[in-house]
Design an enzyme around this catalytic site. Sequence first.
Site, mmCIF file in Angstrom:
data_model
loop_
_atom_site.group_PDB
_atom_site.id
_atom_site.type_symbol
_atom_site.label_atom_id
_atom_site.label_comp_id
_atom_site.label_asym_id
_atom_site.label_seq_id
_atom_site.Cartn_x
_atom_site.Cartn_y
_atom_site.Cartn_z
ATOM 1 N N PRO A 41 -0.244 16.517 11.130
ATOM 2 C CA PRO A 41 0.188 17.757 10.487
ATOM 3 C C PRO A 41 0.897 17.493 9.164
ATOM 4 C CG PRO A 41 1.591 17.257 12.379
ATOM 5 C CD PRO A 41 0.517 16.207 12.341
ATOM 6 N N ILE A 42 0.905 18.504 8.283
ATOM 7 C CA ILE A 42 1.632 18.352 7.017
ATOM 8 C C ILE A 42 2.634 19.487 6.851
ATOM 9 C CG2 ILE A 42 -0.109 16.975 5.790
ATOM 10 C CD1 ILE A 42 -0.975 19.633 4.409
ATOM 11 N N ASP A 43 3.044 20.079 7.998
ATOM 12 C CA ASP A 43 3.968 21.214 7.937
ATOM 13 C C ASP A 43 5.266 20.879 7.196
ATOM 14 O OD1 ASP A 43 4.180 19.472 10.186
ATOM 15 O OD2 ASP A 43 5.659 20.799 11.091
ATOM 16 N N LEU A 44 5.763 19.653 7.374
ATOM 17 C CA LEU A 44 7.032 19.299 6.729
ATOM 18 C C LEU A 44 6.862 19.227 5.212
ATOM 19 C CD1 LEU A 44 8.205 16.517 9.234
ATOM 20 C CD2 LEU A 44 8.778 18.948 9.246
ATOM 21 N N ARG A 97 -8.794 -0.906 3.904
ATOM 22 C CA ARG A 97 -7.914 0.154 3.382
ATOM 23 C C ARG A 97 -6.540 -0.415 3.024
ATOM 24 N NH1 ARG A 97 -6.448 4.253 7.221
ATOM 25 N NH2 ARG A 97 -5.136 4.735 5.453
ATOM 26 N N ILE A 117 5.992 7.077 17.124
ATOM 27 C CA ILE A 117 5.737 7.760 15.845
ATOM 28 C C ILE A 117 4.411 8.517 15.865
ATOM 29 C CG2 ILE A 117 5.538 7.475 13.336
ATOM 30 C CD1 ILE A 117 8.312 6.782 14.368
ATOM 31 N N LYS A 164 0.835 -1.208 0.000
ATOM 32 C CA LYS A 164 0.000 0.000 0.000
ATOM 33 C C LYS A 164 0.868 1.255 0.000
ATOM 34 C CE LYS A 164 -1.905 1.677 3.955
ATOM 35 N NZ LYS A 164 -1.576 3.111 4.061
ATOM 36 N N ASN A 165 1.871 1.269 0.876
ATOM 37 C CA ASN A 165 2.649 2.495 1.031
ATOM 38 C C ASN A 165 3.603 2.743 -0.136
ATOM 39 O OD1 ASN A 165 1.281 2.830 3.351
ATOM 40 N ND2 ASN A 165 3.009 2.423 4.738
ATOM 41 N N ARG A 191 -5.936 10.423 4.132
ATOM 42 C CA ARG A 191 -5.100 11.583 4.392
ATOM 43 C C ARG A 191 -3.807 11.571 3.602
ATOM 44 N NH1 ARG A 191 -8.075 13.932 8.371
ATOM 45 N NH2 ARG A 191 -9.602 12.294 8.552
HETATM 46 C C1 UD1 Z 1 3.629 6.773 6.325
HETATM 47 C C2 UD1 Z 1 2.861 5.521 6.052
HETATM 48 C C3 UD1 Z 1 2.217 4.995 7.326
HETATM 49 C C4 UD1 Z 1 3.264 4.842 8.430
HETATM 50 C C5 UD1 Z 1 4.078 6.113 8.598
HETATM 51 C C6 UD1 Z 1 5.240 5.957 9.565
HETATM 52 C C7 UD1 Z 1 2.151 5.851 3.748
HETATM 53 C C8 UD1 Z 1 1.027 6.055 2.803
HETATM 54 N N1 UD1 Z 1 1.830 5.814 5.068
HETATM 55 O O1 UD1 Z 1 2.693 7.747 6.765
HETATM 56 O O2 UD1 Z 1 1.623 3.725 7.044
HETATM 57 O O3 UD1 Z 1 2.615 4.552 9.645
HETATM 58 O O4 UD1 Z 1 4.621 6.516 7.320
HETATM 59 O O5 UD1 Z 1 6.063 4.928 9.162
HETATM 60 O O6 UD1 Z 1 3.289 5.697 3.342
HETATM 61 N N2 UD1 Z 1 4.663 14.590 10.818
HETATM 62 C C9 UD1 Z 1 4.667 15.927 11.115
HETATM 63 N N3 UD1 Z 1 4.595 16.831 10.096
HETATM 64 C C10 UD1 Z 1 4.542 16.440 8.781
HETATM 65 C C11 UD1 Z 1 4.549 15.066 8.491
HETATM 66 C C12 UD1 Z 1 4.614 14.160 9.537
HETATM 67 O O7 UD1 Z 1 4.705 16.317 12.282
HETATM 68 O O8 UD1 Z 1 4.480 17.290 7.895
HETATM 69 C C13 UD1 Z 1 4.701 13.597 11.908
HETATM 70 C C14 UD1 Z 1 3.412 12.756 11.930
HETATM 71 O O9 UD1 Z 1 2.373 13.381 12.617
HETATM 72 C C15 UD1 Z 1 3.874 11.499 12.619
HETATM 73 C C16 UD1 Z 1 5.326 11.364 12.139
HETATM 74 O O10 UD1 Z 1 5.717 12.658 11.674
HETATM 75 O O11 UD1 Z 1 3.852 11.683 14.009
HETATM 76 C C17 UD1 Z 1 5.523 10.336 11.057
HETATM 77 O O12 UD1 Z 1 4.770 10.684 9.946
HETATM 78 P P1 UD1 Z 1 5.172 10.309 8.459
HETATM 79 O O13 UD1 Z 1 6.462 9.563 8.434
HETATM 80 O O14 UD1 Z 1 5.047 11.524 7.622
HETATM 81 O O15 UD1 Z 1 4.013 9.289 8.100
HETATM 82 P P2 UD1 Z 1 3.121 9.286 6.794
HETATM 83 O O16 UD1 Z 1 3.930 9.598 5.613
HETATM 84 O O17 UD1 Z 1 1.886 10.070 7.039
#
Ligand code: UD1
Length: 417
Positions: A122-125, A397, A328, A22-23, A92
């Site tokens: 969040p998606i700030d990064l 999903r 995480i 999926k990922n 999301r």
């Molecule tokens: C991806 C995977 C998900 C997995 C996760 C961690 C996909 C589609 N999903 O999710 O299955 O559980 O990696 O291995 O690939 N964060 C921020 N700001 C940001 C982005 C992330 O604070 O802009 C935080 C998130 O809230 C979370 C952590 O960083 O606490 C990890 O998130 P991230 O690695 O981005 O996970 P996803 O890409 O959403």
Amino acid sequence: MSFFEITGRRRLSGSIGAHGAKNSVLPILAACVLAPGESVIENCPGLSDVAATVEILRGLGCRVGREGDVVTVDAACVEGGVIPEHLMREMRSSVIFLGAVLGRVGRAQMCYPGGCELGPRPIDLHLDALRKLGAEIREEEGVLHCRVPDRLRGCRLALPFPSVGATENAMLAACTARGVTTITGAACEPEIEDLQIFLNKLGARVHGAGTPVVTVEGVETLHPTRHRVMGDRIVAATYLAAVGAAGGEAEVTGVDPCHLATVLEVLEQAGCSLKSGGHSVRICSTGRLRGVRPIRTAPYPGFPTDAQAVTMAALAGGEGTTVFEENIFQSRYRHVSELARMGADIRLTGRTAIVTGAPLHGAHVCSTDLRGGAALVVAALAAEGTSRVGELHHIDRGYDHLEHALTQLGAQIERIN
Ligand code: UD1
């Protein structure tokens, strides 16, 4: 309302293949937008998240077809960059389209993803990275309006946390940017390497995926290609946890055992005997696992957060104590109260869960999220008696007919609609 009816304590045996990841498939389908023409993606699992991604592609103007596990995406014509709100809410991770759409058409619009079942998301990064690459992004009443005034331009990006999605979004946006982009602090998950392989087949120049430094040399245009998505290591971990918990002897194929190293280590400590092949893992278990050293989730190559719930479920029905630390996501223990209905003894304090093995019994439980739902299925396979696991839309999903795969291993599980 559909649910699984599962009768536990049947030994599992046989061979089962992990379907496409999926990922991996989600960012790869989004990446198709970058290349005008028809790309062919093989090993696409039948997941509701893939269906939502296909709907987004169609909304953007792509022609998408599916035959079995092969999806074709004709991105000759990508018109707008609007991602409808209901699809953003359903999945999301559709934020991953931002980088690809900005790279292709230079504008995009989507609603801001709110919190979800795992806590704030969040998606700030993502946004910081895209801004540094030259995108103008403003938020108005929860809607993100993004545009690229000229062309995206390569830059140095230092991620303060190795976010999987932000790394992928930056890679997608950088492919057709002017100049070189260097992403430091990048996530190292194997699915990012799969994305790099796909992007390079499209004609991009990406190096370093799988390490914390990813370099993207921007090119003028990309061309369509054909690609086979890697196997899903979390699905494989779920099958292994199921056999570990229920007992039996089985082979899980279609996955690189190196990608499962931390999970295999835990199963071995818990008393399973394991044998890794090139693309398979053989497991033998008595069905009575014992407690293991603390399990701390961490970015790859650490223990995957996505495997936390299924591992917890497998150990909950065993003997001895195991401490889990979820590092995480803020709220990734929602399966705990459901496991307790089946007799699990789990104490929660903040990010720590202390699991003391206890005999599990059948119960009526509800999936709380994707992996939490799979964990309830694992627990039900180990429990004495019959269980019902509801809210299957969460499980669907990320698992392509989980009941078929487990039936193949001899489990007694039925989907009742
Ligand atoms: C991806 C995977 C998900 C997995 C996760 C961690 C996909 C589609 N999903 O999710 O299955 O559980 O990696 O291995 O690939 N964060 C921020 N700001 C940001 C982005 C992330 O604070 O802009 C935080 C998130 O809230 C979370 C952590 O960083 O606490 C990890 O998130 P991230 O690695 O981005 O996970 P996803 O890409 O959403």
